[in-house]
Design a protein around this motif. Structure first.
Motif, PDB file in Angstrom:
ATOM      1  N   GLN A  51       0.807  -1.221   0.000  1.00 36.86           N
ATOM      2  CA  GLN A  51       0.000   0.000   0.000  1.00 36.86           C
ATOM      3  C   GLN A  51       0.841   1.273   0.000  1.00 36.86           C
ATOM      4  O   GLN A  51       0.314   2.367  -0.196  1.00 36.86           O
ATOM      5  CB  GLN A  51      -0.931   0.009   1.219  1.00 36.86           C
ATOM      6  CG  GLN A  51      -1.978  -1.084   1.222  1.00 36.86           C
ATOM      7  CD  GLN A  51      -2.860  -1.033   2.460  1.00 36.86           C
ATOM      8  OE1 GLN A  51      -2.976  -0.007   3.122  1.00 36.86           O
ATOM      9  NE2 GLN A  51      -3.466  -2.150   2.800  1.00 36.86           N
ATOM     10  N   TYR A  52       2.145   1.138   0.195  1.00 37.59           N
ATOM     11  CA  TYR A  52       3.020   2.310   0.284  1.00 37.59           C
ATOM     12  C   TYR A  52       3.391   2.782  -1.118  1.00 37.59           C
ATOM     13  O   TYR A  52       3.924   2.015  -1.924  1.00 37.59           O
ATOM     14  CB  TYR A  52       4.274   1.976   1.089  1.00 37.59           C
ATOM     15  CG  TYR A  52       5.197   3.160   1.254  1.00 37.59           C
ATOM     16  CD1 TYR A  52       4.997   4.086   2.277  1.00 37.59           C
ATOM     17  CD2 TYR A  52       6.261   3.368   0.382  1.00 37.59           C
ATOM     18  CE1 TYR A  52       5.831   5.183   2.425  1.00 37.59           C
ATOM     19  CE2 TYR A  52       7.102   4.462   0.526  1.00 37.59           C
ATOM     20  CZ  TYR A  52       6.885   5.366   1.543  1.00 37.59           C
ATOM     21  OH  TYR A  52       7.702   6.447   1.681  1.00 37.59           O
ATOM     22  N   THR A  53       3.118   4.074  -1.412  1.00 33.44           N
ATOM     23  CA  THR A  53       3.316   4.586  -2.773  1.00 33.44           C
ATOM     24  C   THR A  53       4.154   5.862  -2.816  1.00 33.44           C
ATOM     25  O   THR A  53       4.148   6.565  -3.828  1.00 33.44           O
ATOM     26  CB  THR A  53       1.956   4.874  -3.428  1.00 33.44           C
ATOM     27  OG1 THR A  53       1.251   5.866  -2.649  1.00 33.44           O
ATOM     28  CG2 THR A  53       1.110   3.621  -3.536  1.00 33.44           C
ATOM     29  N   TYR A  54       4.890   6.172  -1.748  1.00 29.25           N
ATOM     30  CA  TYR A  54       5.530   7.474  -1.634  1.00 29.25           C
ATOM     31  C   TYR A  54       7.012   7.470  -2.003  1.00 29.25           C
ATOM     32  O   TYR A  54       7.657   8.518  -1.957  1.00 29.25           O
ATOM     33  CB  TYR A  54       5.344   8.020  -0.214  1.00 29.25           C
ATOM     34  CG  TYR A  54       3.897   8.157   0.158  1.00 29.25           C
ATOM     35  CD1 TYR A  54       3.174   9.302  -0.156  1.00 29.25           C
ATOM     36  CD2 TYR A  54       3.218   7.120   0.799  1.00 29.25           C
ATOM     37  CE1 TYR A  54       1.831   9.429   0.173  1.00 29.25           C
ATOM     38  CE2 TYR A  54       1.872   7.235   1.119  1.00 29.25           C
ATOM     39  CZ  TYR A  54       1.182   8.384   0.804  1.00 29.25           C
ATOM     40  OH  TYR A  54      -0.143   8.494   1.121  1.00 29.25           O
ATOM     41  N   GLY A  55       7.537   6.318  -2.366  1.00 35.25           N
ATOM     42  CA  GLY A  55       8.933   6.237  -2.755  1.00 35.25           C
ATOM     43  C   GLY A  55       9.884   6.120  -1.584  1.00 35.25           C
ATOM     44  O   GLY A  55       9.588   6.583  -0.478  1.00 35.25           O
ATOM     45  N   LEU A  56      11.020   5.468  -1.817  1.00 31.49           N
ATOM     46  CA  LEU A  56      12.059   5.296  -0.803  1.00 31.49           C
ATOM     47  C   LEU A  56      13.420   5.593  -1.429  1.00 31.49           C
ATOM     48  O   LEU A  56      13.659   5.240  -2.587  1.00 31.49           O
ATOM     49  CB  LEU A  56      12.049   3.869  -0.249  1.00 31.49           C
ATOM     50  CG  LEU A  56      10.829   3.456   0.595  1.00 31.49           C
ATOM     51  CD1 LEU A  56      10.902   1.972   0.921  1.00 31.49           C
ATOM     52  CD2 LEU A  56      10.759   4.280   1.881  1.00 31.49           C
ATOM     53  N   PRO A  57      14.328   6.215  -0.698  1.00 31.99           N
ATOM     54  CA  PRO A  57      14.101   6.837   0.614  1.00 31.99           C
ATOM     55  C   PRO A  57      13.285   8.116   0.473  1.00 31.99           C
ATOM     56  O   PRO A  57      13.360   8.797  -0.543  1.00 31.99           O
ATOM     57  CB  PRO A  57      15.514   7.141   1.095  1.00 31.99           C
ATOM     58  CG  PRO A  57      16.290   7.351  -0.164  1.00 31.99           C
ATOM     59  CD  PRO A  57      15.709   6.413  -1.168  1.00 31.99           C
ATOM     60  N   LEU A  58      12.515   8.432   1.516  1.00 35.16           N
ATOM     61  CA  LEU A  58      11.658   9.616   1.509  1.00 35.16           C
ATOM     62  C   LEU A  58      12.112  10.572   2.605  1.00 35.16           C
ATOM     63  O   LEU A  58      12.090  10.224   3.789  1.00 35.16           O
ATOM     64  CB  LEU A  58      10.201   9.208   1.745  1.00 35.16           C
ATOM     65  CG  LEU A  58       9.204  10.364   1.940  1.00 35.16           C
ATOM     66  CD1 LEU A  58       9.065  11.184   0.663  1.00 35.16           C
ATOM     67  CD2 LEU A  58       7.830   9.831   2.373  1.00 35.16           C
ATOM     68  N   THR A  59      12.527  11.776   2.220  1.00 29.94           N
ATOM     69  CA  THR A  59      12.795  12.820   3.210  1.00 29.94           C
ATOM     70  C   THR A  59      11.465  13.336   3.724  1.00 29.94           C
ATOM     71  O   THR A  59      10.635  13.841   2.964  1.00 29.94           O
ATOM     72  CB  THR A  59      13.603  13.973   2.601  1.00 29.94           C
ATOM     73  OG1 THR A  59      14.842  13.460   2.078  1.00 29.94           O
ATOM     74  CG2 THR A  59      13.912  15.027   3.656  1.00 29.94           C
ATOM     75  N   LEU A  60      11.238  13.188   5.029  1.00 26.51           N
ATOM     76  CA  LEU A  60       9.949  13.494   5.628  1.00 26.51           C
ATOM     77  C   LEU A  60       9.776  14.997   5.845  1.00 26.51           C
ATOM     78  O   LEU A  60      10.701  15.780   5.680  1.00 26.51           O
ATOM     79  CB  LEU A  60       9.812  12.750   6.952  1.00 26.51           C
ATOM     80  CG  LEU A  60       9.796  11.216   6.852  1.00 26.51           C
ATOM     81  CD1 LEU A  60      10.083  10.583   8.211  1.00 26.51           C
ATOM     82  CD2 LEU A  60       8.466  10.731   6.293  1.00 26.51           C
ATOM     83  N   GLY A  61       8.565  15.377   6.240  1.00 29.76           N
ATOM     84  CA  GLY A  61       8.297  16.756   6.633  1.00 29.76           C
ATOM     85  C   GLY A  61       7.478  17.542   5.629  1.00 29.76           C
ATOM     86  O   GLY A  61       8.023  18.061   4.661  1.00 29.76           O
TER      87      GLY A  61
END
Length: 348
Positions: A51-61
């Protein structure tokens, strides 16, 4: 440069070293002065791999404030060193919703692969960040970026939710705020400033209810199995004209529906576990009650919030962390032990 990134599914975010970015055409480079930590981050990091679709690695914030450090080709009218906050829900800028400033509801963002910072694009939990367009920056002048950065989401989201319901908040009406943390304690202040409603705040502990009282709640109620009954003792048969649920789990949504009055607005802001739902229908919900799930807010609304901040209406509760111990902010967030909003300050 240092950055806090989500690097592996199911793992805690970690401090990493990544190259300092350079602004491309139309882009702006910010030296980050403050970055907020949000439950939305915790939610996406809890998603299973499928279900994770935000890409890795992801800089948060996705709550960011900073100073303009450099601009890309074609960017004009933005001085180096200007103190700004970042409008997070980036859109295409051209569709009907974007033309109204409602980039949070851009109809083409998914199609064009446009993602918010920290929720697909590199975010603000770093020493520097790229902003895709100067239109996504709002100058803050001499405001404290640490106290101001929560307004980009923890302020903007409740402000957008409250504005649509203001006509219902007459004198003698009631507004219920469920969850008095990062977003909820700002919502209480907005309700007190913008409306004549009696504000009733719900949360699970005495210290969180103490914060609610401090920032202006008229009444506080422990959020437990008897919460709806105890709220109804205050509102009487008319119930609440507006209920804002900043938690979003099934028990809080059930409470929200139980305290809502005829013709009310029930606004579910909290993501919870992403599975909860409101029961709507005959014998399930009050007549003409509206149940809404908003997302963030409009660009012009962030400008309005900054104007309100300059007028001094906010008392934003923050706990600060350095980049080196930013992962601890997420641990505290998950444990529910933060008071107000966690803000990471790269300069600490």
């Amino acid at each position: 440069m240092k950055a806090i990134q989500y690097t592996r599914i199911g793992a805690e975010p970690e401090l990493t070293e990544i190259p300092k970015p350079e602004p491309g055409p139309g882009e702006v480079l910010l030296e980050v002065t403050a970055a907020g930590v949000c439950h939305s981050d915790d939610f996406i990091m809890s998603l299973p791999e499928e279900q994770y679709t935000y890409g890795l690695p992801l800089t948060l914030g996705h709550e960011g404030a900073g100073k303009v450090a450099a601009v890309g080709e074609g960017v004009e009218g933005l001085d180096i060193g200007t103190n700004v906050v970042v409008y997070g829900p980036w859109g295409c800028g051209n569709c009907w919703h974007c033309s109204q400033g409602l980039e949070n509801y851009c109809s083409r963002a998914r199609e064009l692969g446009i993602n918010p910072p920290g929720l697909g694009a590199p975010g603000a939990l770093a020493e520097f960040m790229i902003v895709d367009s100067p239109r996504h920056l709002v100058p803050i002048g001499d405001l404290d970026p640490v106290k101001t950065v929560p307004l980009t989401d923890a302020g903007l989201t409740p402000y957008h939710a409250i504005k649509r319901s203001l006509p219902k908040l007459r004198g003698g009406s009631f507004a219920v705020v469920i969850g008095t943390g990062g977003l909820g304690h700002v919502a209480i202040q907005l309700l007190r400033h913008l409306s004549a409603a009696t504000v009733i705040a719900l949360d699970v502990s005495a210290d969180k209810l103490e914060l609610a009282t401090k920032v202006g709640a008229h009444e506080v109620v422990l959020s437990d199995k008897d919460a709806a009954e105890n709220v109804r003792k205050i509102t009487g048969s008319q119930g609440a004209a507006l209920v804002l649920d900043f938690v979003g789990y099934q028990p809080t949504i059930d409470t929200a529906m139980a305290v809502a009055g005829v013709g009310s607005d029930v606004t579910i802001v909290g993501i919870g576990d992403g599975q909860a739902h409101a029961k709507v229908g005959f014998f399930q919900s009050p007549y003409e009650a509206s149940v809404t799930v908003p997302y963030w807010g409009a660009r012009n609304e962030l400008i309005e919030l900054i104007d309100l901040a300059h007028a001094g209406i906010f008392d934003i509760a923050v706990e600060t962390f350095s980049l080196d111990n930013g992962a601890e902010a997420y641990r505290r967030l998950a444990a529910g032990t933060l008071s107000g909003r966690a803000v990471v300050v790269p300069g600490l």
